[in-house]
Design a protein around this motif. Structure first.
Motif, PDB file in Angstrom:
ATOM      1  N   ASP A  73       0.689  -1.288   0.019  1.00 26.14           N
ATOM      2  CA  ASP A  73      -0.061   0.000  -0.063  1.00 26.14           C
ATOM      3  C   ASP A  73       1.019   1.166   0.040  1.00 26.14           C
ATOM      4  OD1 ASP A  73       0.667  -1.111   2.609  1.00 26.14           O
ATOM      5  OD2 ASP A  73      -0.696   0.511   3.321  1.00 26.14           O
ATOM      6  N   THR A  74       2.149   1.274   0.545  1.00 24.10           N
ATOM      7  CA  THR A  74       3.102   2.357   0.609  1.00 24.10           C
ATOM      8  C   THR A  74       3.565   2.797  -0.849  1.00 24.10           C
ATOM      9  OG1 THR A  74       3.596   1.948   2.854  1.00 24.10           O
ATOM     10  CG2 THR A  74       5.103   3.280   1.689  1.00 24.10           C
ATOM     11  N   GLU A  75       3.906   1.500  -1.633  1.00 25.44           N
ATOM     12  CA  GLU A  75       4.339   1.832  -2.817  1.00 25.44           C
ATOM     13  C   GLU A  75       3.275   2.458  -3.823  1.00 25.44           C
ATOM     14  OE1 GLU A  75       7.769  -1.806  -3.444  1.00 25.44           O
ATOM     15  OE2 GLU A  75       5.513  -2.128  -3.467  1.00 25.44           O
ATOM     16  N   MET A 126       0.389   4.145  -2.710  1.00 26.68           N
ATOM     17  CA  MET A 126       0.108   5.365  -2.549  1.00 26.68           C
ATOM     18  C   MET A 126       1.192   6.332  -2.705  1.00 26.68           C
ATOM     19  SD  MET A 126      -2.730   5.888  -0.522  1.00 26.68           S
ATOM     20  CE  MET A 126      -2.634   6.953   0.550  1.00 26.68           C
ATOM     21  N   ASP A 127       2.493   6.086  -2.897  1.00 28.58           N
ATOM     22  CA  ASP A 127       3.393   7.067  -3.267  1.00 28.58           C
ATOM     23  C   ASP A 127       3.209   7.135  -4.844  1.00 28.58           C
ATOM     24  OD1 ASP A 127       6.014   8.414  -3.082  1.00 28.58           O
ATOM     25  OD2 ASP A 127       6.649   6.757  -4.563  1.00 28.58           O
ATOM     26  N   VAL A 128       2.876   6.196  -5.617  1.00 29.85           N
ATOM     27  CA  VAL A 128       2.870   6.397  -7.001  1.00 29.85           C
ATOM     28  C   VAL A 128       1.375   7.298  -7.355  1.00 29.85           C
ATOM     29  CG1 VAL A 128       2.170   5.260  -9.352  1.00 29.85           C
ATOM     30  CG2 VAL A 128       4.107   4.373  -7.774  1.00 29.85           C
ATOM     31  N   SER A 140      -0.295   9.073  -5.527  1.00 29.77           N
ATOM     32  CA  SER A 140      -0.580  10.502  -4.882  1.00 29.77           C
ATOM     33  C   SER A 140       0.280  11.517  -6.046  1.00 29.77           C
ATOM     34  CB  SER A 140       0.646  10.616  -3.450  1.00 29.77           C
ATOM     35  OG  SER A 140      -0.229   9.803  -2.505  1.00 29.77           O
ATOM     36  N   LYS A 141       1.148  10.944  -6.522  1.00 25.74           N
ATOM     37  CA  LYS A 141       1.547  11.798  -7.681  1.00 25.74           C
ATOM     38  C   LYS A 141       0.570  12.085  -8.691  1.00 25.74           C
ATOM     39  CE  LYS A 141       6.485  10.832  -6.907  1.00 25.74           C
ATOM     40  NZ  LYS A 141       6.319   9.989  -5.515  1.00 25.74           N
ATOM     41  N   GLU A 182      -2.064  14.489  -7.607  1.00 27.05           N
ATOM     42  CA  GLU A 182      -1.497  15.744  -7.497  1.00 27.05           C
ATOM     43  C   GLU A 182      -1.480  16.356  -9.166  1.00 27.05           C
ATOM     44  OE1 GLU A 182      -1.570  17.600  -4.863  1.00 27.05           O
ATOM     45  OE2 GLU A 182      -2.016  15.494  -4.089  1.00 27.05           O
TER      46      GLU A 182
END
Length: 259
Positions: free
Chosen positions: A239-241, A243-245, A247-248, A251
């Protein structure tokens, strides 16, 4: 309005037939009146078989349009504009496998579906991404203002979505948004995610034999299949990976809207 007491929500199947079959078996075992197919159904290793199986559900199934479904229709019609992303080749390949009937099933899907009186939940709306855009990225940590704007076109007390492949359940401005997760390409966990509505909302997870699924998929000819198996079947992104992708992506989309 619906008379359905129990509703299963299946989102982001992405042509993963073994995962879909496992979920449908569990859906039948728990007993449901209606299935909401919440978008991105067939762009994956088994586009034809997936759509044939979903079509066999008949009137028990309500179809909601995802960005992947829209892209398949556009590719079938010869008007798809490549996004520049890794899914472009897959969309063209999968669309080339479809019949006119498959294309029309996807084209007839709605951006949003709503029911006024779901037992225990009240009014519930369904969409793949948001009520205004089948490709808009909202995440569990999106702002209240983003949620307000993205779902301003809907009034339901609860909205059930997909798109980011990660299940979540949160409130925004006295309303509730639930992500059913992904049947075919889950992020943050193994197994196939879906949601069950019946007096309450339950996020479910169904296991299936990933090794057998990978072996079955190896004969499909799907573009970039090895990466799909490594990243979505044999293993899944955290989920961290994800979310990082995403989120970009979120934005970038918000900047485009504001401009």
């Amino acid at each position: 309005m619906t008379d359905a007491a129990r509703i299963a929500v299946l989102s982001d199947i992405h042509g993963n037939l073994p995962a879909l079959e496992a979920v449908l078996a569990e859906v039948e075992s728990v007993g449901v009146d209606l299935l909401v197919l919440n978008g991105d159904l067939a762009d994956g290793p088994f586009p034809v078989e997936t759509l044939d199986l979903l079509h066999s559900l008949g009137d028990r199934a309500v179809w909601v349009r995802g960005n992947g479904d829209r892209w398949l229709v556009e590719a079938f019609d010869g008007v798809f504009r490549p996004t520049g992303g890794p899914a472009d080749e897959l969309i063209e390949w999968a669309a080339g496998m479809l019949s006119r009937e498959h294309r029309d099933l996807l084209a007839a899907a709605s951006l949003t579906v709503s029911f006024d009186d779901v037992p225990g939940l009240g009014s519930v709306g369904f969409c793949h991404a948001t009520a205004r855009d089948d490709n808009e990225m909202v995440l569990v940590d999106s702002t209240i203002d983003h949620f307000r704007e993205a779902f301003a076109a809907s009034e339901e007390e609860t909205m059930v979505v997909g798109h980011c492949h990660m299940p979540f359940d949160r409130l925004f401005d006295r309303r509730r948004i639930v992500n059913a997760g992904s049947v075919g390409m889950p992020y943050g966990h193994t197994g196939a995610s879906w949601a069950l509505l019946g007096n309450q909302m339950t996020l479910r997870r169904t296991g299936y034999d990933a090794d057998a699924a990978a072996e079955l998929m190896s004969g499909t000819g799907m573009p970039d299949l090895r990466a799909f198996l490594d990243e979505n079947i044999c293993e899944t992104p955290s989920d961290t990976e994800a979310m990082d992708v995403f989120s970009k992506v979120r934005e970038k989309q918000l900047r485009a809207r504001s401009s």
